[in-house]
Design a protein around this motif. Structure first.
Motif, PDB file in Angstrom:
ATOM      1  N   GLN A 215      75.020  39.754  46.703  1.00 33.48           N
ATOM      2  CA  GLN A 215      76.157  39.461  47.579  1.00 33.48           C
ATOM      3  C   GLN A 215      76.385  37.953  47.670  1.00 33.48           C
ATOM      4  OE1 GLN A 215      74.502  41.497  51.104  1.00 33.48           O
ATOM      5  NE2 GLN A 215      73.549  39.582  51.735  1.00 33.48           N
ATOM      6  N   PRO A 216      76.745  37.338  46.535  1.00 35.41           N
ATOM      7  CA  PRO A 216      76.881  35.874  46.563  1.00 35.41           C
ATOM      8  C   PRO A 216      77.932  35.378  47.560  1.00 35.41           C
ATOM      9  CG  PRO A 216      77.602  36.785  44.438  1.00 35.41           C
ATOM     10  CD  PRO A 216      76.946  37.888  45.184  1.00 35.41           C
ATOM     11  N   ALA A 217      79.007  36.141  47.770  1.00 35.83           N
ATOM     12  CA  ALA A 217      80.049  35.670  48.699  1.00 35.83           C
ATOM     13  C   ALA A 217      79.504  35.655  50.125  1.00 35.83           C
ATOM     14  CB  ALA A 217      81.285  36.571  48.601  1.00 35.83           C
ATOM     15  N   ALA A 218      78.819  36.726  50.522  1.00 35.84           N
ATOM     16  CA  ALA A 218      78.241  36.782  51.873  1.00 35.84           C
ATOM     17  C   ALA A 218      77.178  35.702  52.045  1.00 35.84           C
ATOM     18  CB  ALA A 218      77.636  38.166  52.119  1.00 35.84           C
ATOM     19  N   ASN A 219      76.318  35.564  51.035  1.00 37.98           N
ATOM     20  CA  ASN A 219      75.238  34.576  51.157  1.00 37.98           C
ATOM     21  C   ASN A 219      75.785  33.153  51.228  1.00 37.98           C
ATOM     22  OD1 ASN A 219      73.501  36.713  51.056  1.00 37.98           O
ATOM     23  ND2 ASN A 219      72.820  36.350  48.947  1.00 37.98           N
ATOM     24  N   ALA A 220      76.861  32.881  50.488  1.00 37.42           N
ATOM     25  CA  ALA A 220      77.440  31.529  50.513  1.00 37.42           C
ATOM     26  C   ALA A 220      77.951  31.201  51.914  1.00 37.42           C
ATOM     27  CB  ALA A 220      78.569  31.410  49.488  1.00 37.42           C
ATOM     28  N   ILE A 221      78.553  32.182  52.576  1.00 40.19           N
ATOM     29  CA  ILE A 221      79.052  31.939  53.942  1.00 40.19           C
ATOM     30  C   ILE A 221      77.880  31.749  54.902  1.00 40.19           C
ATOM     31  CG2 ILE A 221      80.300  32.969  55.881  1.00 40.19           C
ATOM     32  CD1 ILE A 221      82.216  34.197  53.823  1.00 40.19           C
ATOM     33  N   ALA A 222      76.843  32.580  54.744  1.00 30.98           N
ATOM     34  CA  ALA A 222      75.662  32.442  55.613  1.00 30.98           C
ATOM     35  C   ALA A 222      75.015  31.073  55.422  1.00 30.98           C
ATOM     36  CB  ALA A 222      74.663  33.558  55.330  1.00 30.98           C
ATOM     37  N   GLY A 226      74.568  28.175  58.144  1.00 29.83           N
ATOM     38  CA  GLY A 226      73.250  27.585  58.380  1.00 29.83           C
ATOM     39  C   GLY A 226      73.313  26.062  58.318  1.00 29.83           C
ATOM     40  N   ARG A 227      74.017  25.543  57.324  1.00 27.44           N
ATOM     41  CA  ARG A 227      74.149  24.083  57.170  1.00 27.44           C
ATOM     42  C   ARG A 227      74.842  23.479  58.382  1.00 27.44           C
ATOM     43  NH1 ARG A 227      75.313  24.758  51.870  1.00 27.44           N
ATOM     44  NH2 ARG A 227      77.542  24.913  52.293  1.00 27.44           N
ATOM     45  N   ARG A 228      75.905  24.151  58.762  1.00 28.63           N
ATOM     46  CA  ARG A 228      76.702  23.671  59.872  1.00 28.63           C
ATOM     47  C   ARG A 228      75.898  23.673  61.178  1.00 28.63           C
ATOM     48  NH1 ARG A 228      82.455  24.265  61.363  1.00 28.63           N
ATOM     49  NH2 ARG A 228      82.279  24.008  63.589  1.00 28.63           N
ATOM     50  N   MET A 229      75.163  24.746  61.388  1.00 29.36           N
ATOM     51  CA  MET A 229      74.347  24.823  62.608  1.00 29.36           C
ATOM     52  C   MET A 229      73.221  23.803  62.568  1.00 29.36           C
ATOM     53  SD  MET A 229      73.867  28.770  63.455  1.00 29.36           S
ATOM     54  CE  MET A 229      75.030  29.854  62.773  1.00 29.36           C
ATOM     55  N   GLY A 230      72.631  23.641  61.387  1.00 31.92           N
ATOM     56  CA  GLY A 230      71.552  22.668  61.249  1.00 31.92           C
ATOM     57  C   GLY A 230      72.052  21.266  61.580  1.00 31.92           C
ATOM     58  N   ASN A 277      72.718  43.198  52.688  1.00 28.02           N
ATOM     59  CA  ASN A 277      71.294  42.920  52.523  1.00 28.02           C
ATOM     60  C   ASN A 277      70.916  41.827  53.534  1.00 28.02           C
ATOM     61  OD1 ASN A 277      68.802  41.896  51.744  1.00 28.02           O
ATOM     62  ND2 ASN A 277      69.200  42.127  49.553  1.00 28.02           N
ATOM     63  N   PHE A 278      70.332  42.249  54.661  1.00 37.80           N
ATOM     64  CA  PHE A 278      70.042  41.287  55.737  1.00 37.80           C
ATOM     65  C   PHE A 278      68.935  40.317  55.363  1.00 37.80           C
ATOM     66  CE2 PHE A 278      72.627  41.759  59.460  1.00 37.80           C
ATOM     67  CZ  PHE A 278      73.276  42.957  59.243  1.00 37.80           C
ATOM     68  N   GLU A 279      68.005  40.752  54.513  1.00 40.86           N
ATOM     69  CA  GLU A 279      66.959  39.834  54.070  1.00 40.86           C
ATOM     70  C   GLU A 279      67.588  38.658  53.320  1.00 40.86           C
ATOM     71  OE1 GLU A 279      62.673  40.312  51.904  1.00 40.86           O
ATOM     72  OE2 GLU A 279      64.355  41.162  50.825  1.00 40.86           O
ATOM     73  N   ALA A 280      68.523  38.989  52.430  1.00 37.91           N
ATOM     74  CA  ALA A 280      69.182  37.939  51.648  1.00 37.91           C
ATOM     75  C   ALA A 280      70.079  37.068  52.536  1.00 37.91           C
ATOM     76  CB  ALA A 280      70.003  38.570  50.523  1.00 37.91           C
ATOM     77  N   LEU A 281      70.770  37.710  53.481  1.00 38.12           N
ATOM     78  CA  LEU A 281      71.691  36.974  54.356  1.00 38.12           C
ATOM     79  C   LEU A 281      70.925  35.970  55.226  1.00 38.12           C
ATOM     80  CD1 LEU A 281      74.833  37.364  54.782  1.00 38.12           C
ATOM     81  CD2 LEU A 281      74.233  38.433  56.945  1.00 38.12           C
ATOM     82  N   ALA A 282      69.822  36.444  55.819  1.00 41.46           N
ATOM     83  CA  ALA A 282      69.012  35.557  56.674  1.00 41.46           C
ATOM     84  C   ALA A 282      68.390  34.442  55.834  1.00 41.46           C
ATOM     85  CB  ALA A 282      67.925  36.365  57.389  1.00 41.46           C
ATOM     86  N   GLY A 283      67.957  34.791  54.619  1.00 41.41           N
ATOM     87  CA  GLY A 283      67.360  33.792  53.734  1.00 41.41           C
ATOM     88  C   GLY A 283      68.360  32.693  53.393  1.00 41.41           C
ATOM     89  N   ALA A 284      69.605  33.080  53.144  1.00 42.47           N
ATOM     90  CA  ALA A 284      70.645  32.096  52.812  1.00 42.47           C
ATOM     91  C   ALA A 284      70.908  31.177  54.004  1.00 42.47           C
ATOM     92  CB  ALA A 284      71.924  32.814  52.394  1.00 42.47           C
ATOM     93  N   ALA A 285      70.958  31.754  55.199  1.00 40.36           N
ATOM     94  CA  ALA A 285      71.196  30.939  56.399  1.00 40.36           C
ATOM     95  C   ALA A 285      70.048  29.951  56.615  1.00 40.36           C
ATOM     96  CB  ALA A 285      71.369  31.837  57.620  1.00 40.36           C
ATOM     97  N   ARG A 286      68.819  30.399  56.357  1.00 40.96           N
ATOM     98  CA  ARG A 286      67.656  29.508  56.523  1.00 40.96           C
ATOM     99  C   ARG A 286      67.689  28.392  55.480  1.00 40.96           C
ATOM    100  NH1 ARG A 286      64.726  34.376  57.425  1.00 40.96           N
ATOM    101  NH2 ARG A 286      64.013  34.278  55.268  1.00 40.96           N
ATOM    102  N   ARG A 287      68.108  28.756  54.257  1.00 36.80           N
ATOM    103  CA  ARG A 287      68.245  27.737  53.219  1.00 36.80           C
ATOM    104  C   ARG A 287      69.218  26.655  53.673  1.00 36.80           C
ATOM    105  NH1 ARG A 287      68.444  31.550  49.495  1.00 36.80           N
ATOM    106  NH2 ARG A 287      70.712  31.515  49.261  1.00 36.80           N
TER     107      ARG A 287
END
Ligand code: SAH
Length: 362
Positions: A215-222, A226-230, A277-287
């Motif tokens: 889900q590259p589109a979802a992960n890119a948004i997450a 994440g960047r913005r919140m960081g 895929n919540f594992e991937a989504l959360a991982g992208a946000a943490r990245r």
């Protein structure tokens, strides 16, 4: 046959099979024929009913969680209150009504809605006409002004195009939509071979026929969130149906008039979604730089947020029928065999300590 089906078939006849991701994007977002551009997906007349359309309690409890996030962030003097894919605007209207009980929340908030459909923007504006904030609209998360953010999204990420890969005896290929011998739309392996290195090790040697989704589109948004919140601080609550751990399998599905439909049968007329895929989504946000909570089921999230108490006070003094309807809504939203288990809730925040109801042990 739908106009979009004609258009997609003609495209394939000229240029060859299209990857699943492109097919999904075209079905949902084609400027002339796309599902969200042309159809009224929500409610009894539409193709599906989302949680905020089931009951006002859903948006109200998300509002309470946003207030908890606001406190967790130290009550910023100004922040962007954001919703991704607001549908009819119902969730935000209910959220604002509940959050208004907290002095300072609405006063500090600027409302931003990320919505690509011009038709739905109009409905969202109407729904929010009586709300204490009026919305600014954006096409993407990147277009929003910088600064602290409190964000909600319900059934947004499931509408973003996924990629599918299929394992053949020769290796992995992108899964594509082509034409069969009779000229009808049909799934097949696209010609482009995917290097094994691009497939996660756990799944690389799966048996032929196995389907893997990304889900590259979802992960890119997450990751952008994440960047913005960081950078600027913030929190997000993301609700969607999906799974906790990466796995193989085909989750692409079509809903047409409240029934499951063949994914290829009604392009542009049926809603197409894929499980998140919540594992991937959360991982992208943490990245990107945010912290993530444990993922709760929707049932857990709502019960911890006080669903039963809210239902009780909402029902007080109402007729027997109205109380019955509230009980039905509680069941629908939280029962494990209804929306309670399939839907998951993830919180993201710039500071790692989770806010209620993500903090209490289950
Ligand atoms: N949150 C709403 C609606 C969910 S449907 C509810 O719970 O009822 C998905 C929503 O996301 C619709 O409003 C749709 O127009 C919007 N949407 C879909 N893809 C989008 C994209 N790429 N960018 C912005 N909005 C999108």
């Amino acid at each position: 046959m739908t106009d979009l089906k004609e258009k997609i078939k003609a495209g394939i006849a000229n240029e060859g099979p299209v990857p699943v991701a492109r097919y999904m994007a075209q079905c949902l977002g084609d400027p002339a024929f796309g599902y969200y551009q042309t159809r009224e997906p929500f409610g009894r007349e539409g193709d599906f009913i989302t949680a905020p359309e089931v009951s006002q309690m859903f948006g109200e409890l998300l509002g309470a969680a946003c207030v908890a996030a606001f406190k967790h962030l130290g009550e910023p003097a100004a922040f962007s209150l954001v919703e991704l894919g607001p549908g009819r605007g119902t969730l935000m209207a209910d959220l604002l009504r509940a959050a208004s009980l907290r002095p300072g929340f609405v006063a500090a908030a600027n409302l931003h809605l990320v919505e690509t459909s011009r038709r739905l923007r109009k409905i969202q504006k109407e729904t929010l006409a009586g709300a204490p904030l009026s919305p600014a609209f954006h096409d993407t998360v990147e277009d929003m002004p910088d600064g602290p953010v409190i964000l909600v999204a319900n059934e947004f990420f499931d509408a973003l195009p996924i990629h599918q890969f299929v394992r053949t005896p020769e290796g992995w290929h992108e899964r594509a939509v082509g034409l069969d011998a009779g000229g009808e739309l049909a799934f097949g392996a696209g010609t482009a071979r995917i290097p094994d290195g691009d497939i996660p090790e756990d799944f690389r040697n799966a048996p032929p026929g196995t389907i893997l989704e990304t889900q590259p589109a979802a992960n890119a948004i997450a990751e952008a969130l994440g960047r913005r919140m960081g950078r600027a601080g913030g929190a997000a609550i993301i609700v969607d149906y999906g799974y906790l751990k990466s796995a193989t399998g085909d989750t692409l599905q079509a809903l047409y008039r409240h029934a499951y439909d063949d994914v290829l049968a009604h392009p542009g007329e049926a809603d197409l979604t894929a499980h998140v895929n919540f594992e991937a989504l959360a991982g992208a946000a943490r990245r990107g730089g945010a912290a993530s909570s444990a993922v709760l089921t929707q049932g857990d999230f709502l019960l911890r947020s006080g669903l039963l108490e809210r239902a009780g006070s909402l029902g007080a003094g109402k007729t027997h029928e109205e109380q019955e309807a509230i009980r039905d809504a509680v069941e629908r939203l939280a029962a494990p065999d209804q929306m309670g288990d399939l839907f998951k809730v993830l919180a993201l925040a710039s500071t790692p300590v989770p806010f209620p109801p993500f903090d209490s042990a289950s």
